[in-house]
Design a protein around this motif. Structure first.
Motif, PDB file in Angstrom:
ATOM      1  N   THR A  45       0.837  -1.182   0.000  1.00 53.31           N
ATOM      2  CA  THR A  45       0.000   0.000   0.000  1.00 53.31           C
ATOM      3  C   THR A  45       0.877   1.238   0.000  1.00 53.31           C
ATOM      4  OG1 THR A  45      -0.110   0.059   2.391  1.00 53.31           O
ATOM      5  CG2 THR A  45      -1.860  -1.161   1.254  1.00 53.31           C
ATOM      6  N   THR A  46       0.438   2.243  -0.735  1.00 55.09           N
ATOM      7  CA  THR A  46       1.197   3.486  -0.791  1.00 55.09           C
ATOM      8  C   THR A  46       0.425   4.634  -0.165  1.00 55.09           C
ATOM      9  OG1 THR A  46       0.296   3.971  -2.974  1.00 55.09           O
ATOM     10  CG2 THR A  46       2.413   2.791  -2.880  1.00 55.09           C
ATOM     11  N   GLY A  47      -0.734   4.370   0.397  1.00 60.97           N
ATOM     12  CA  GLY A  47      -1.574   5.427   0.965  1.00 60.97           C
ATOM     13  C   GLY A  47      -1.098   5.933   2.298  1.00 60.97           C
ATOM     14  N   GLY A  48      -0.180   5.263   2.927  1.00 63.81           N
ATOM     15  CA  GLY A  48       0.347   5.723   4.201  1.00 63.81           C
ATOM     16  C   GLY A  48      -0.294   5.062   5.407  1.00 63.81           C
ATOM     17  N   ASN A 100      -1.957   0.017   8.696  1.00 69.89           N
ATOM     18  CA  ASN A 100      -2.874  -1.031   9.130  1.00 69.89           C
ATOM     19  C   ASN A 100      -3.875  -1.424   8.056  1.00 69.89           C
ATOM     20  OD1 ASN A 100      -1.845  -1.406  11.746  1.00 69.89           O
ATOM     21  ND2 ASN A 100      -2.915   0.422  12.462  1.00 69.89           N
ATOM     22  N   ALA A 101      -3.947  -0.684   6.959  1.00 70.69           N
ATOM     23  CA  ALA A 101      -4.941  -0.953   5.920  1.00 70.69           C
ATOM     24  C   ALA A 101      -4.776  -2.361   5.342  1.00 70.69           C
ATOM     25  CB  ALA A 101      -4.857   0.098   4.815  1.00 70.69           C
ATOM     26  N   LYS A 102      -3.575  -2.787   5.095  1.00 71.90           N
ATOM     27  CA  LYS A 102      -3.323  -4.110   4.526  1.00 71.90           C
ATOM     28  C   LYS A 102      -3.715  -5.195   5.525  1.00 71.90           C
ATOM     29  CE  LYS A 102      -1.433  -7.283   1.796  1.00 71.90           C
ATOM     30  NZ  LYS A 102      -2.399  -8.325   1.534  1.00 71.90           N
ATOM     31  N   LYS A 103      -3.392  -4.994   6.796  1.00 72.92           N
ATOM     32  CA  LYS A 103      -3.749  -5.962   7.824  1.00 72.92           C
ATOM     33  C   LYS A 103      -5.260  -6.067   7.961  1.00 72.92           C
ATOM     34  CE  LYS A 103       0.459  -5.057  10.426  1.00 72.92           C
ATOM     35  NZ  LYS A 103       1.017  -4.457  11.635  1.00 72.92           N
ATOM     36  N   LEU A 104      -5.928  -4.928   7.943  1.00 72.32           N
ATOM     37  CA  LEU A 104      -7.378  -4.918   8.042  1.00 72.32           C
ATOM     38  C   LEU A 104      -7.999  -5.586   6.817  1.00 72.32           C
ATOM     39  CD1 LEU A 104      -9.958  -4.121   9.505  1.00 72.32           C
ATOM     40  CD2 LEU A 104      -9.795  -1.865   8.423  1.00 72.32           C
ATOM     41  N   TYR A 105      -7.460  -5.308   5.653  1.00 72.00           N
ATOM     42  CA  TYR A 105      -7.953  -5.926   4.419  1.00 72.00           C
ATOM     43  C   TYR A 105      -7.814  -7.446   4.497  1.00 72.00           C
ATOM     44  CZ  TYR A 105      -8.212  -7.389  -0.439  1.00 72.00           C
ATOM     45  OH  TYR A 105      -8.549  -8.038  -1.599  1.00 72.00           O
ATOM     46  N   ASP A 106      -6.672  -7.933   4.972  1.00 68.46           N
ATOM     47  CA  ASP A 106      -6.453  -9.372   5.099  1.00 68.46           C
ATOM     48  C   ASP A 106      -7.452 -10.002   6.077  1.00 68.46           C
ATOM     49  OD1 ASP A 106      -4.370  -9.205   3.288  1.00 68.46           O
ATOM     50  OD2 ASP A 106      -2.800  -9.160   4.840  1.00 68.46           O
ATOM     51  N   LEU A 107      -7.709  -9.315   7.179  1.00 69.47           N
ATOM     52  CA  LEU A 107      -8.672  -9.813   8.159  1.00 69.47           C
ATOM     53  C   LEU A 107     -10.074  -9.852   7.554  1.00 69.47           C
ATOM     54  CD1 LEU A 107      -9.397 -10.707  11.039  1.00 69.47           C
ATOM     55  CD2 LEU A 107      -9.610  -8.278  11.635  1.00 69.47           C
ATOM     56  N   GLU A 111      -2.968  -7.867  17.909  1.00 68.55           N
ATOM     57  CA  GLU A 111      -3.316  -6.730  17.059  1.00 68.55           C
ATOM     58  C   GLU A 111      -4.516  -7.062  16.168  1.00 68.55           C
ATOM     59  OE1 GLU A 111      -1.084  -3.696  13.925  1.00 68.55           O
ATOM     60  OE2 GLU A 111      -0.315  -5.736  14.166  1.00 68.55           O
ATOM     61  N   GLU A 112      -4.515  -8.260  15.608  1.00 62.69           N
ATOM     62  CA  GLU A 112      -5.633  -8.683  14.767  1.00 62.69           C
ATOM     63  C   GLU A 112      -6.897  -8.862  15.606  1.00 62.69           C
ATOM     64  OE1 GLU A 112      -6.149 -12.648  12.452  1.00 62.69           O
ATOM     65  OE2 GLU A 112      -5.069 -11.268  11.109  1.00 62.69           O
ATOM     66  N   ALA A 113      -6.743  -9.355  16.814  1.00 64.24           N
ATOM     67  CA  ALA A 113      -7.894  -9.515  17.707  1.00 64.24           C
ATOM     68  C   ALA A 113      -8.513  -8.156  18.028  1.00 64.24           C
ATOM     69  CB  ALA A 113      -7.478 -10.234  18.991  1.00 64.24           C
ATOM     70  N   GLN A 114      -7.677  -7.148  18.237  1.00 62.55           N
ATOM     71  CA  GLN A 114      -8.182  -5.804  18.521  1.00 62.55           C
ATOM     72  C   GLN A 114      -8.898  -5.220  17.304  1.00 62.55           C
ATOM     73  OE1 GLN A 114      -8.391  -4.275  21.439  1.00 62.55           O
ATOM     74  NE2 GLN A 114      -9.435  -2.566  20.465  1.00 62.55           N
ATOM     75  N   MET A 115      -8.325  -5.419  16.108  1.00 62.93           N
ATOM     76  CA  MET A 115      -8.986  -4.940  14.888  1.00 62.93           C
ATOM     77  C   MET A 115     -10.338  -5.620  14.719  1.00 62.93           C
ATOM     78  SD  MET A 115      -6.190  -4.382  11.845  1.00 62.93           S
ATOM     79  CE  MET A 115      -5.482  -6.005  11.901  1.00 62.93           C
ATOM     80  N   ALA A 116     -10.398  -6.921  14.996  1.00 61.37           N
ATOM     81  CA  ALA A 116     -11.651  -7.662  14.872  1.00 61.37           C
ATOM     82  C   ALA A 116     -12.692  -7.121  15.841  1.00 61.37           C
ATOM     83  CB  ALA A 116     -11.403  -9.147  15.136  1.00 61.37           C
TER      84      ALA A 116
END
Length: 177
Positions: free
Chosen positions: A1-4, A7-14, A37-42
Motif C-alpha cells: 500500500t502506498t496510501g500511508g 494497518n490498511a493491509k492488515k485490516l484488508y487481510d482480516l 493486534e488482529e484480535a483488537q482490529m476484529a
C-alpha cells in the motif's frame, strides 16, 4: 500500500478471512485472530457474527445431566464457533421457582440452570460482580474482568473514579467470620 495507512493491509487481510468464512456459511467466530493486534482490529469491527454466543438447550429431566441426541447435534453444528452450550431443564426450573419456602429453593439453587446460565453468561462476556456493603444496603455491581478499583468505582458514579483514593478489600470468608 502506498496510501500511508500501515494497518490498511492488515485490516484488508482480516476482512478477506471473514468474507471467506461467511461465503461458506460460517460465522465470524470461526475465524481465529493470529495475534493481539488482529484480535483488537476484529473487536473494533463490531461484527454481529463475531459476538459471543451461548446456545441453551432445553431438555427433559432425564437428559438434564448428560444431554441427548439433539444436544449432541447442536454441539456438532457449533463445534468451530467457540460458543457456550448450556443444557437445562426448564420444567425443573419452573418447579424450583414454585417451591413455597425460601429454604427449599436454596437447596436447589446451586444446581439451578438459571444460576448456571447467569454464571456462563458472565464468563462469556468477561464480566464479574463486586459488592458494596454499607449500613443501609448491600449492592452488586457488574464490571469487566481486569478492571482496576478506580474503574469499578466509576460504575457506581463517574465522580468516584475521578476522585478515587483507595479500596478496602476483604476476602469473603474473612467477612463472614
Amino acid at each position: 500500500t502506498t496510501g500511508g495507512d500501515k494497518n490498511a493491509k492488515k485490516l484488508y487481510d482480516l476482512l478477506c478471512k471473514y468474507r471467506d468464512a461467511l461465503q461458506v456459511g460460517k460465522s465470524c467466530r470461526t475465524v481465529k485472530p493470529e495475534n493481539a493486534e488482529e484480535a483488537q482490529m476484529a473487536k473494533e469491527l463490531y461484527l454481529l457474527t463475531n459476538k459471543p454466543v451461548m446456545y441453551v438447550c432445553n431438555v427433559d429431566e432425564a437428559s438434564a445431566k448428560s444431554g441427548n441426541q439433539y444436544v449432541e447435534q447442536v454441539r456438532e453444528a457449533v463445534k468451530d464457533e467457540n460458543a457456550e452450550i448450556l443444557v437445562i431443564a426448564a420444567k425443573i426450573e419452573s418447579d424450583i421457582a414454585e417451591l413455597e419456602s425460601y429454604e427449599e429453593r436454596q437447596m436447589f439453587l446451586e444446581e439451578s440452570g438459571v444460576v448456571r446460565l447467569i454464571q456462563h453468561a458472565y464468563a462469556l462476556l468477561n464480566l464479574r460482580t463486586y459488592f458494596t456493603v454499607g449500613v443501609e444496603e448491600c449492592r452488586a455491581w457488574t464490571i469487566n474482568v481486569g478492571d482496576k478499583a478506580p474503574q469499578a468505582a466509576g460504575v457506581i458514579h463517574s465522580d468516584f473514579e475521578r476522585g478515587f483514593i483507595r479500596a478496602e478489600v476483604i476476602r469473603y470468608d474473612d467477612f463472614i467470620q
